[in-house]
Design an enzyme around this catalytic site. Structure first.
Site, mmCIF file in Angstrom:
data_model
loop_
_atom_site.group_PDB
_atom_site.id
_atom_site.type_symbol
_atom_site.label_atom_id
_atom_site.label_comp_id
_atom_site.label_asym_id
_atom_site.label_seq_id
_atom_site.Cartn_x
_atom_site.Cartn_y
_atom_site.Cartn_z
ATOM 1 N N ASP A 97 -2.572 -6.092 2.614
ATOM 2 C CA ASP A 97 -2.640 -4.803 2.325
ATOM 3 C C ASP A 97 -3.903 -3.939 2.774
ATOM 4 O O ASP A 97 -4.910 -4.534 3.344
ATOM 5 C CB ASP A 97 -3.141 -5.981 0.723
ATOM 6 C CG ASP A 97 -2.455 -7.088 0.117
ATOM 7 O OD1 ASP A 97 -2.432 -7.033 -0.084
ATOM 8 O OD2 ASP A 97 -3.354 -7.574 -0.856
ATOM 9 N N ARG A 142 4.581 -1.208 3.381
ATOM 10 C CA ARG A 142 4.487 -1.270 1.729
ATOM 11 C C ARG A 142 3.931 -0.270 1.267
ATOM 12 O O ARG A 142 2.716 0.149 1.219
ATOM 13 C CB ARG A 142 3.684 -2.252 0.678
ATOM 14 C CG ARG A 142 3.395 -2.389 -0.506
ATOM 15 C CD ARG A 142 2.509 -3.506 -0.667
ATOM 16 N NE ARG A 142 2.903 -4.180 -0.317
ATOM 17 C CZ ARG A 142 1.542 -5.833 -0.827
ATOM 18 N NH1 ARG A 142 0.415 -4.800 -0.765
ATOM 19 N NH2 ARG A 142 1.883 -7.138 -0.445
HETATM 20 P P1 FDA Z 1 2.088 4.032 -12.346
HETATM 21 O O1 FDA Z 1 0.326 3.457 -12.139
HETATM 22 O O2 FDA Z 1 1.979 4.951 -13.035
HETATM 23 O O3 FDA Z 1 2.032 3.190 -13.318
HETATM 24 C C1 FDA Z 1 3.454 2.601 -14.099
HETATM 25 C C2 FDA Z 1 3.761 2.108 -15.381
HETATM 26 O O4 FDA Z 1 4.009 0.636 -15.116
HETATM 27 C C3 FDA Z 1 2.497 2.405 -16.632
HETATM 28 O O5 FDA Z 1 3.202 3.099 -17.003
HETATM 29 C C4 FDA Z 1 2.712 1.319 -16.773
HETATM 30 O O6 FDA Z 1 4.063 1.480 -17.897
HETATM 31 C C5 FDA Z 1 2.989 0.298 -16.027
HETATM 32 N N1 FDA Z 1 1.881 -0.188 -15.193
HETATM 33 C C6 FDA Z 1 1.243 0.214 -13.693
HETATM 34 N N2 FDA Z 1 0.019 -0.719 -13.958
HETATM 35 C C7 FDA Z 1 -0.048 -1.673 -14.839
HETATM 36 C C8 FDA Z 1 -0.847 -2.201 -15.331
HETATM 37 N N3 FDA Z 1 -1.948 -2.441 -14.535
HETATM 38 N N4 FDA Z 1 -0.597 -3.215 -16.815
HETATM 39 C C9 FDA Z 1 0.470 -2.149 -17.595
HETATM 40 N N5 FDA Z 1 0.586 -2.305 -16.681
HETATM 41 C C10 FDA Z 1 1.004 -1.096 -16.216
HETATM 42 N N6 FDA Z 1 -2.773 -0.451 -4.348
HETATM 43 C C11 FDA Z 1 -3.605 -0.878 -2.870
HETATM 44 O O7 FDA Z 1 -4.616 0.007 -2.737
HETATM 45 N N7 FDA Z 1 -3.823 -1.514 -1.892
HETATM 46 C C12 FDA Z 1 -2.400 -2.685 -1.433
HETATM 47 O O8 FDA Z 1 -2.659 -3.166 -0.783
HETATM 48 C C13 FDA Z 1 -2.124 -3.120 -3.606
HETATM 49 N N8 FDA Z 1 -0.372 -3.710 -2.958
HETATM 50 C C14 FDA Z 1 0.308 -4.115 -4.285
HETATM 51 C C15 FDA Z 1 1.266 -4.780 -3.811
HETATM 52 C C16 FDA Z 1 2.184 -4.433 -4.952
HETATM 53 C C17 FDA Z 1 3.290 -5.020 -4.851
HETATM 54 C C18 FDA Z 1 2.321 -3.073 -6.251
HETATM 55 C C19 FDA Z 1 2.789 -3.156 -6.791
HETATM 56 C C20 FDA Z 1 0.925 -2.218 -6.245
HETATM 57 C C21 FDA Z 1 -0.080 -2.439 -4.798
HETATM 58 N N9 FDA Z 1 -1.165 -1.712 -5.774
HETATM 59 C C22 FDA Z 1 -1.572 -1.653 -4.450
HETATM 60 C C23 FDA Z 1 -1.383 -1.269 -6.176
HETATM 61 C C24 FDA Z 1 -1.002 0.334 -6.730
HETATM 62 O O9 FDA Z 1 -1.247 1.040 -6.392
HETATM 63 C C25 FDA Z 1 -0.429 0.808 -8.171
HETATM 64 O O10 FDA Z 1 -2.359 0.917 -7.840
HETATM 65 C C26 FDA Z 1 -0.203 -0.205 -8.793
HETATM 66 O O11 FDA Z 1 1.081 -0.728 -8.218
HETATM 67 C C27 FDA Z 1 -0.103 0.832 -10.069
HETATM 68 O O12 FDA Z 1 0.621 1.998 -9.821
HETATM 69 P P2 FDA Z 1 2.348 1.978 -10.238
HETATM 70 O O13 FDA Z 1 3.227 2.821 -9.112
HETATM 71 O O14 FDA Z 1 2.930 1.321 -10.785
HETATM 72 O O15 FDA Z 1 1.872 3.740 -10.978
#
Ligand code: FDA
Length: 305
Positions: A133, A183
């Protein structure tokens, strides 16, 4: 990526009394259960079995970060060894995701590096991989250095990169030739403007650029880690030109119907399944991404009194 509201949530949840309100109350623990499979390995394995039966792959994350004693770092390594043993004995289609500050990075980088090497070795024995991560930007250099060494020695690792960091584009130039899986996520920590893009538009535009680089690189396996439909659509457009494997990744408890939809479209999806007693910092990042989650908690807490 955390906007100003998310940053406020992170700042507030750092306070001790807020932490106690989450960890010592039923609504707090109930909210955590939405995002965390349970406190024990058995509970995580049960969730993994269900997801795998539904068609997903899994990444198991034994929660913990920023340990303050070597003993804790060694315990974290042992916990992950037990997790790998279960992946092997239960024949799970799962790998592990590891935070290096949980293995001692920042306290004793050599210990973290040797533990990561041991985990990679054991993962190879059970036929799986290890994803590192990405944590706060002060650790990006050491995370990449420790990953580079482990990946060149063992070859079965991968690493997360964050599109909010301005340096990530250059980092990919180093990371792609190592051949591990990469990732791509937006980034979950509160970072200053010197190192990170601050607007959603900039983070999203950078995500799409980095996605293009990764999907064009046939020597790596990109993992598109986002719940953002616009990012997922952008990734889907690049699939026809891709010859080598890739996958989508999403977090346990976030956008279940979208997870299912991708699977129904025949796309490979891995669910990141966190478990363990040290769930509070992980929960605060999930709350910061969607402050509405905090409101649900406040209502539940208020209603309870
Ligand atoms: P965004 O935040 O724009 O969300 C898009 C939509 O998804 C939102 O409108 C909502 O509907 C839904 N959503 C997102 N988060 C939600 C929540 N917590 N609760 C409810 N709904 C939610 N970060 C990091 O810094 N280091 C890492 O190693 C990782 N590893 C990692 C692994 C995996 C498999 C994922 C999916 C994510 C990570 N992350 C991470 C977290 C990542 O950086 C980020 O903070 C979250 O995925 C939220 O960003 P989105 O890309 O989903 O977009």
């Amino acid at each position: 990526m955390t906007d100003w509201l998310g940053r406020t949530v992170l700042a507030v949840t750092e306070r001790d009394f807020v932490r106690r309100a989450f960890t010592n109350t039923k609504p707090g623990r109930a909210l955590a259960r939405r995002f965390v499979a349970g406190e024990s390995l058995d509970e995580a394995v049960a969730v993994a079995h269900e997801l795998i039966a539904a068609g997903f792959d899994v990444s198991l994350d034994h929660l913990g970060e920023h340990v303050s004693h070597r003993q804790e770092a060694m315990q974290a390594r042992n916990d992950y060894m037990a997790c790998l043993d279960r992946i092997g004995s239960a024949g799970l289609s799962a790998n592990i995701s590891v935070k290096l500050t949980q293995l001692g990075m920042g306290l004793d980088d050599d210990l973290a590096a040797s533990s990561l090497g041991e985990l990679a070795l054991r993962a190879a024995e059970v036929g799986t991989t290890v994803t590192v991560d990405m944590e706060e930007s002060e650790y990006t250099d050491s995370t990449i250095a420790i990953y580079e060494k482990a990946q060149s020695e063992h070859g079965n690792l991968g690493i997360a990169v964050q599109s909010y960091l301005k340096r990530t584009r250059a980092d990919l130039g180093r990371l792609i030739p190592l051949g591990g899986h990469i990732r791509l996520c937006k980034g979950a920590y509160a970072e200053p403007g010197e190192v990170a893009f601050q607007s959603n538009d900039d983070v999203n535009a950078e995500f799409d650029q980095l996605l293009g680089m990764l999907m064009a690189a046939q020597e790596t396996k990109p993992a598109i880690a986002s719940h953002d439909e616009a990012r997922i659509t952008a990734a889907k457009r690049l699939i026809p030109d891709r010859e080598a494997p890739y996958e989508f990744q999403m977090l346990y408890g976030v956008r279940g119907p979208l997870q299912r939809q991708l699977l129904d479209e025949g796309l490979p999806v891995r669910i990141y399944v966190p478990y363990g007693a040290a769930w509070y910092p992980y929960l605060t990042r999930r709350l910061a991404e969607r402050p509405a989650n905090t409101l649900f908690f406040m209502r539940a807490l208020f209603g309870r009194r």
